[in-house]
Enzyme design. Structure first.
Site, PDB file in Angstrom:
ATOM      1  N   ASP A 314      47.062  50.516  38.742  1.00 39.24           N
ATOM      2  CA  ASP A 314      47.438  50.523  37.334  1.00 39.24           C
ATOM      3  C   ASP A 314      46.578  51.388  36.432  1.00 39.24           C
ATOM      4  O   ASP A 314      46.970  51.658  35.294  1.00 39.24           O
ATOM      5  CB  ASP A 314      47.471  49.090  36.797  1.00 39.24           C
ATOM      6  CG  ASP A 314      48.754  48.366  37.187  1.00 39.24           C
ATOM      7  OD1 ASP A 314      49.765  49.057  37.429  1.00 39.24           O
ATOM      8  OD2 ASP A 314      48.747  47.125  37.245  1.00 39.24           O
ATOM      9  N   TYR A 395      53.862  43.466  33.683  1.00 33.41           N
ATOM     10  CA  TYR A 395      52.855  42.407  33.693  1.00 33.41           C
ATOM     11  C   TYR A 395      51.917  42.495  32.494  1.00 33.41           C
ATOM     12  O   TYR A 395      51.492  43.576  32.092  1.00 33.41           O
ATOM     13  CB  TYR A 395      52.016  42.455  34.977  1.00 33.41           C
ATOM     14  CG  TYR A 395      52.575  41.604  36.084  1.00 33.41           C
ATOM     15  CD1 TYR A 395      52.596  40.215  35.982  1.00 33.41           C
ATOM     16  CD2 TYR A 395      53.092  42.176  37.245  1.00 33.41           C
ATOM     17  CE1 TYR A 395      53.108  39.422  36.995  1.00 33.41           C
ATOM     18  CE2 TYR A 395      53.606  41.397  38.266  1.00 33.41           C
ATOM     19  CZ  TYR A 395      53.616  40.013  38.134  1.00 33.41           C
ATOM     20  OH  TYR A 395      54.127  39.236  39.137  1.00 33.41           O
ATOM     21  N   HIS A 443      53.680  39.460  46.609  1.00 36.52           N
ATOM     22  CA  HIS A 443      52.770  40.577  46.364  1.00 36.52           C
ATOM     23  C   HIS A 443      51.362  40.050  46.153  1.00 36.52           C
ATOM     24  O   HIS A 443      51.156  38.884  45.830  1.00 36.52           O
ATOM     25  CB  HIS A 443      53.209  41.398  45.142  1.00 36.52           C
ATOM     26  CG  HIS A 443      53.383  40.612  43.883  1.00 36.52           C
ATOM     27  ND1 HIS A 443      54.469  39.799  43.641  1.00 36.52           N
ATOM     28  CD2 HIS A 443      52.602  40.513  42.780  1.00 36.52           C
ATOM     29  CE1 HIS A 443      54.357  39.236  42.451  1.00 36.52           C
ATOM     30  NE2 HIS A 443      53.230  39.640  41.915  1.00 36.52           N
ATOM     31  N   HIS A 445      47.970  40.587  43.914  1.00 35.15           N
ATOM     32  CA  HIS A 445      47.239  41.188  42.809  1.00 35.15           C
ATOM     33  C   HIS A 445      45.758  41.225  43.214  1.00 35.15           C
ATOM     34  O   HIS A 445      45.192  40.187  43.566  1.00 35.15           O
ATOM     35  CB  HIS A 445      47.357  40.345  41.532  1.00 35.15           C
ATOM     36  CG  HIS A 445      48.707  40.349  40.911  1.00 35.15           C
ATOM     37  ND1 HIS A 445      49.178  41.409  40.167  1.00 35.15           N
ATOM     38  CD2 HIS A 445      49.687  39.412  40.895  1.00 35.15           C
ATOM     39  CE1 HIS A 445      50.389  41.126  39.722  1.00 35.15           C
ATOM     40  NE2 HIS A 445      50.731  39.927  40.161  1.00 35.15           N
ATOM     41  N   ASP A 452      26.932  45.397  37.599  1.00 37.90           N
ATOM     42  CA  ASP A 452      25.670  46.108  37.824  1.00 37.90           C
ATOM     43  C   ASP A 452      24.539  45.240  37.280  1.00 37.90           C
ATOM     44  O   ASP A 452      24.227  45.269  36.096  1.00 37.90           O
ATOM     45  CB  ASP A 452      25.723  47.467  37.124  1.00 37.90           C
ATOM     46  CG  ASP A 452      24.461  48.299  37.340  1.00 37.90           C
ATOM     47  OD1 ASP A 452      23.505  47.781  37.942  1.00 37.90           O
ATOM     48  OD2 ASP A 452      24.439  49.462  36.897  1.00 37.90           O
ATOM     49  N   GLU A 495      23.761  48.830  53.520  1.00 37.71           N
ATOM     50  CA  GLU A 495      25.169  48.955  53.157  1.00 37.71           C
ATOM     51  C   GLU A 495      26.109  48.723  54.333  1.00 37.71           C
ATOM     52  O   GLU A 495      27.300  48.465  54.123  1.00 37.71           O
ATOM     53  CB  GLU A 495      25.430  50.326  52.520  1.00 37.71           C
ATOM     54  CG  GLU A 495      24.820  50.460  51.134  1.00 37.71           C
ATOM     55  CD  GLU A 495      25.116  51.793  50.480  1.00 37.71           C
ATOM     56  OE1 GLU A 495      24.946  51.894  49.249  1.00 37.71           O
ATOM     57  OE2 GLU A 495      25.515  52.741  51.190  1.00 37.71           O
ATOM     58  N   PHE A 587      31.274  55.279  49.926  1.00 42.72           N
ATOM     59  CA  PHE A 587      30.069  54.764  49.264  1.00 42.72           C
ATOM     60  C   PHE A 587      29.087  54.175  50.274  1.00 42.72           C
ATOM     61  O   PHE A 587      27.901  54.035  49.971  1.00 42.72           O
ATOM     62  CB  PHE A 587      30.432  53.672  48.254  1.00 42.72           C
ATOM     63  CG  PHE A 587      31.067  54.158  46.978  1.00 42.72           C
ATOM     64  CD1 PHE A 587      31.678  55.398  46.887  1.00 42.72           C
ATOM     65  CD2 PHE A 587      31.055  53.357  45.848  1.00 42.72           C
ATOM     66  CE1 PHE A 587      32.265  55.836  45.717  1.00 42.72           C
ATOM     67  CE2 PHE A 587      31.636  53.789  44.660  1.00 42.72           C
ATOM     68  CZ  PHE A 587      32.246  55.027  44.598  1.00 42.72           C
ATOM     69  N   ASP A 597      18.303  49.325  42.998  1.00 44.66           N
ATOM     70  CA  ASP A 597      19.246  49.187  41.889  1.00 44.66           C
ATOM     71  C   ASP A 597      20.624  48.993  42.506  1.00 44.66           C
ATOM     72  O   ASP A 597      21.189  49.917  43.096  1.00 44.66           O
ATOM     73  CB  ASP A 597      19.215  50.440  41.008  1.00 44.66           C
ATOM     74  CG  ASP A 597      19.989  50.253  39.715  1.00 44.66           C
ATOM     75  OD1 ASP A 597      20.592  49.180  39.519  1.00 44.66           O
ATOM     76  OD2 ASP A 597      20.001  51.188  38.885  1.00 44.66           O
TER      77      ASP A 597
END
Length: 707
Positions: A314, A395, A443, A445, A452, A495, A587, A597
């Site tokens: 969206d 929506y 569906h 959502h 952060d 990660e 990422f 951080d």
């Protein structure tokens, strides 16, 4: 900076978006916390090169600002992308008008059939009684672009019921390239049967080989005005909330800076994601540097080709342009403070009046209470809310950020509006039948948020605490074995471990801590992240979205915060789903997460299987999801004890001996209040921009801008 494209040739390659580019976190913190220079300002501009031989959307950075001859230049804005293509992504909508003409001609080729089926047709004429709706995104197979379209009935009322009116006839087209003469129809689908060509479908239909099914039409069943018998005593005025002392918070309307009961934060707003919060502090200690929406997906499934190929991202449409004015007394209490929002789109600047509201509210339960032999005590649950509503297509998404007196903070999303329903034929495995010819289309959502955290500085760690079963004996149990449970603690080290889900039975607890800061008992001071009815994408490796929404695959993801990774998605990820501008999976490159951080990417969501109660509109009551950030060992004692909004009643021997209200204001004054409907005669509404405009002669009706 070097220009990489010639100047846009007039209005044929317009700038369709201009807004201030958010400064890099490293520059912002150097200024806010370190006394460094104010970050240089830049503009983010999007140019639609639709007139080029190979149409693209181009993200560029313009600056420094303010504009000065000889110093202000522009360059590709690609340092924030995982795919380095000079800020460019292909534009699959550049030929939308020609494509609509082509699709209308295809529909016209079976007008005799649609007239026989429904006494309606779509030919591109002024008096059309049908329209079509296509999949989003279009089907992308390398350089080949294809689409499925379904016939839709046209609403006959003011109500926005378009998404409830599929007729059950679909056609498949190859629309690759910019030459309409090379576009072609590749099949038809009706009632579970696929026909390779238009001629095959026509022969089968007029040869009485096709079972004729009914269509869907507008009517009271799809309209939201009050209907049926009035509920008992419902004609009386309902309870209402008032704020006798006015607002107990401070807000800078220009800067959108807010303070309430020790909390402070800035409100941000942009085209893609709408409202966000920044520099969230409690008692001048930063908790979060940034908290806000990144992307919202609605991924469908069904037996028909349109439901199977539909997966909206969206931010392509933007949450900012559709954050319309709020309704006092309904979206927010009538006493709420309202803020305006503005955005630029296609050579115009727009302002939505009263599109963010701020208000205090009292919960319908106390924050704490206790009754003992000689006293009863309770504390009111007063909280502060910042809210906006964006209507993207069918929506309505309500976003609420709520601040509590105990130091907690929550983000919640609720969904209402019209469902996108499916035609009922052969759809039993994908939803409930909700009318004679309509199925609720299942569906997911999934809405991705960026959190952060900066707890006592930027060096933070994610701790996982699991509640696990255990069988063991103790020194005091004399050899007897106990079936019990214990805590298992660990840290997210890198990660590679940074993507995971909430465990069954809510057994895992996630904390953000600073290992260098402990309380006086030796426990890490931090914040816990608690989910409430959250969800991630059900399907694995989405065939439709491919690499465009890899953020949706897990409940939680943790990465090192980087200026080059400000968002988990991009507003044009749906234009190239295999090689999107931002591929979230990139990422994750094994970086260490210990005392770094960190950014938590958190998914809210709902597995929505519409039922009859979703007609005419889905209700906010059940379509909701939330996250709570709760201080854990952060304070020496619960900080809610500071509020005066509490009472202690002492008693004994059948008598009340004392009532303590802790210096609450005791002045009394008459309240001349007559509860009436809030005056909405001055409401400044906006035309809703839909994903499937239904003006048959202007297929882009109200899609290029919002007044």
């Amino acid at each position: 900076m070097k220009k990489y494209l010639p100047s846009p040739p007039g209005s044929s390659n317009p700038s369709i978006r201009i807004e201030l580019l958010q400064p890099n976190k490293t520059d912002a913190l150097a200024y806010v916390d370190g006394g460094g220079p104010e970050p240089v300002k830049y503009a983010h501009v999007v140019i639609d090169h639709g007139a080029s031989e190979t149409p693209t959307y181009d993200d560029i950075r313009v600056g420094p600002l303010p504009i000065k001859n000889g110093t202000t230049k522009w360059e590709p804005l690609d340092y924030v992308l995982t795919r380095k293509t000079c800020g460019r992504v292909r534009n699959l909508d550049a030929d939308s008008k020609l494509r609509r003409t082509f699709l209308a001609s295809v529909a016209a080729s079976v007008a005799d059939i649609t007239m026989d089926l429904w006494n309606a047709s779509y030919t591109g004429a002024q008096n059309d009684t049908l329209t079509i709706w296509g999949t989003d995104p279009v089907y992308q197979d390398g350089d080949t672009i294809k689409r499925w379209d379904v016939f839709m009935n046209i609403p006959t009322s003011i109500f926005d019921v378009q998404s409830l009116l599929p007729m059950g006839l679909y056609y498949f087209s190859d629309v690759t390239g910019r030459d309409p003469s090379k576009w072609k129809v590749e099949g038809w689908y009706y009632n579970g049967v696929f026909y390779e060509t238009t001629e095959e479908f026509r022969d089968a239909y007029w040869g009485n080989e096709v079972e004729k099914l009914g269509g869907n039409a507008d009517g009271p069943w799809a309209q939201t005005d009050r209907q049926g018998d009035m509920l008992p005593q419902d004609d009386k005025v309902a309870p209402t909330a008032v704020a006798p002392a006015g607002g107990r918070f401070s807000v800078d309307l220009q800067e959108k800076y807010v303070e309430w009961m020790g909390w402070s934060f800035m409100i941000g707003f942009d085209f893609d994601t709408g409202m966000s919060l920044h520099d969230i502090r409690y008692k001048d200690q930063r908790i979060l540097y940034e908290l806000g929406l990144q992307e919202a997906m609605a991924h469908y499934a069904g037996s028909d080709p349109t439901q199977s190929h539909t997966a909206y991202l969206d931010t392509y449409y933007g949450f900012g342009p559709y954050a319309f004015g709020l309704l006092p007394g309904y979206d927010c209490p009538a006493y709420a403070t309202m803020l305006n929002t503005s955005f630029y789109q296609t050579e115009s600047t727009h302002t939505h009046v009263n599109s963010i509201c701020l208000f205090e509210f009292e919960g319908d339960y106390p924050m704490v209470r206790h009754t003992a032999a000689n006293y009863a005590s309770a504390t009111k649950n007063i909280y502060f809310v910042v809210r906006s509503v964006s209507t993207v297509g069918n929506y309505d998404y309500m976003f609420s950020y709520t601040f509590f007196l105990d130091g907690s903070l929550s983000v919640e999303v609720r969904a209402s509006g019209y469902i996108q329903a499916a035609y009922y034929a052969k759809n039993e495995d994908y939803g409930f039948k909700i009318t004679d010819t309509l199925s609720g289309s299942m569906h997911d959502h999934v809405l991705n948020f960026k959190a952060d955290f900066d707890l006592f500085g930027v060096n933070n760690t994610v701790q996982v605490q699991e509640q696990v079963p255990e069988t063991r004996s103790y020194p005091w149990s004399k050899g007897k074995v106990f079936n019990t449970m214990k805590l298992k603690r660990s840290f997210i080290e890198n990660e590679d471990e940074g993507r995971f889900d909430w465990s069954p039975n809510s057994a895992n607890q996630i904390f953000v801590v600073n290992k260098d800061v402990k309380n006086k008992y030796g426990e890490y001071r931090g914040y816990r992240v608690l989910p409430s009815n959250t969800a991630h994408l059900t399907m694995k490796e989405s065939t439709v979205l491919k690499n465009a929404a890899r953020w949706s695959e897990h409940d939680v993801a943790v990465t090192v915060c980087k200026d080059t990774e400000p968002r988990s998605s991009h507003h044009y990820n749906n234009q190239d789903t295999s090689y999107p501008p931002v591929n979230f999976i990139d990422f994750f490159d094994s970086e260490n997460l210990d005392q770094k951080d960190l950014v938590l990417w958190l998914n809210l969501g709902m597995h929505h299987i519409p039922h009859t109660g979703d007609l005419p509109n889905t209700v906010f009551t059940t379509a909701h999801s939330g996250l709570l950030f709760m201080p854990t060992n952060y304070f020496d004692v619960g900080v809610n004890i500071q509020t005066t909004q509490m009472v202690k009643v002492e008693y004994g021997g059948g008598k009340i001996s004392n009532v303590t209200t802790f210096k609450q204001q005791s002045e009394t004054c008459p309240l001349n209040y007559k509860p009436v409907e809030f005056n909405l005669a001055d409401y400044k509404g906006d035309v809703v921009v839909r994903k499937f405009p239904y003006s048959p002669n202007d297929p882009f009706y109200e899609t290029l801008g919002v007044p």
